[in-house]
Enzyme design. Sequence first.
Site, mmCIF file in Angstrom:
data_model
loop_
_atom_site.group_PDB
_atom_site.id
_atom_site.type_symbol
_atom_site.label_atom_id
_atom_site.label_comp_id
_atom_site.label_asym_id
_atom_site.label_seq_id
_atom_site.Cartn_x
_atom_site.Cartn_y
_atom_site.Cartn_z
ATOM 1 N N SER A 75 0.854 -1.181 0.000
ATOM 2 C CA SER A 75 0.000 0.000 0.000
ATOM 3 C C SER A 75 0.899 1.244 0.000
ATOM 4 C CB SER A 75 -0.944 -0.041 1.206
ATOM 5 O OG SER A 75 -1.781 1.092 1.237
ATOM 6 N N SER A 76 0.581 2.237 0.811
ATOM 7 C CA SER A 76 1.367 3.470 0.866
ATOM 8 C C SER A 76 0.924 4.294 2.061
ATOM 9 C CB SER A 76 1.161 4.287 -0.416
ATOM 10 O OG SER A 76 1.689 5.596 -0.275
ATOM 11 N N TYR A 104 -5.078 7.903 -6.038
ATOM 12 C CA TYR A 104 -3.962 7.105 -5.536
ATOM 13 C C TYR A 104 -4.143 6.783 -4.056
ATOM 14 C CZ TYR A 104 0.832 5.762 -4.332
ATOM 15 O OH TYR A 104 1.939 5.092 -3.876
ATOM 16 N N LYS A 140 -4.992 3.072 -2.271
ATOM 17 C CA LYS A 140 -4.034 2.517 -1.324
ATOM 18 C C LYS A 140 -4.703 2.244 0.025
ATOM 19 C CE LYS A 140 -0.338 2.281 -3.870
ATOM 20 N NZ LYS A 140 0.158 0.952 -4.284
#
Length: 252
Positions: free
Chosen positions: A138-139, A152, A156
């Site tokens: 993920s982020s 984005y 995520k």
Amino acid sequence: MDLQLTGRIALVTGGTKGIGRAVVEGLATEGAKVAFCARTEADVAKVEEELRGAGHDVTGTALDVADADALTAWVAASAQHYGGIDIVVANVSALSIGPGPEHWKPSFEVDLMHTVRTVDAALPHLEASGVGSIVAVSSVSGREVDFAAGAYGVMKAALVHYTSGLAFQLAGKVRANAVSPGNTYFEGGVWHSLDQNDPEFFAQALGLNPTGRMATPEEIAYGVIMLASPRASFITGTHLVVDGALTRGVQL
């Protein structure tokens, strides 16, 4: 510590650059057999040649993970080639950052749905493995609202929810965890490009991290490989943030 990865079979998407490349190499170094994919054929061939030359059992395939049929076929072919699947690492991102509708479709199809489709195709093999493990990359942009807010960041965040759901649904059969990297610097990556082309923004981003630096791909890969390992046999449903204290939210 022996991570008990010798002879295990792993699939890694986006395995030619950055975090994905470091995961492929790290798993292979620990003795795993690794099938990886990426979009660019020349990059796939180069990484495959380098790692095989180092004595590792790896197989690379060039494909677009947004192509559902090609992705599913790759999973099936990899399972047939190696005789099963023990580990899935879903790492590919469209890196489509921006507010417009043109960013939502690739983020949905690549970041989220490629993960879902890879897991769906691999799940029978993971269940048969007895040590099946899923890790989604993920982020930190999914954890807090930052410059990547929008498609984005939303996708995520969805990956973390998705893996938590899998962990509950598959408890006792297959483990599922998410890893959220902070800013990660490598040649040819996003932050390397910004360092060269937008030094002011790069300096601002770098200044947010109290360590004074960005992560290396190998530092992120360690978290992925550790969670993928049978040594982490009771770790499932976890969201591991690897960001050098960049984010400040408290996980309760």
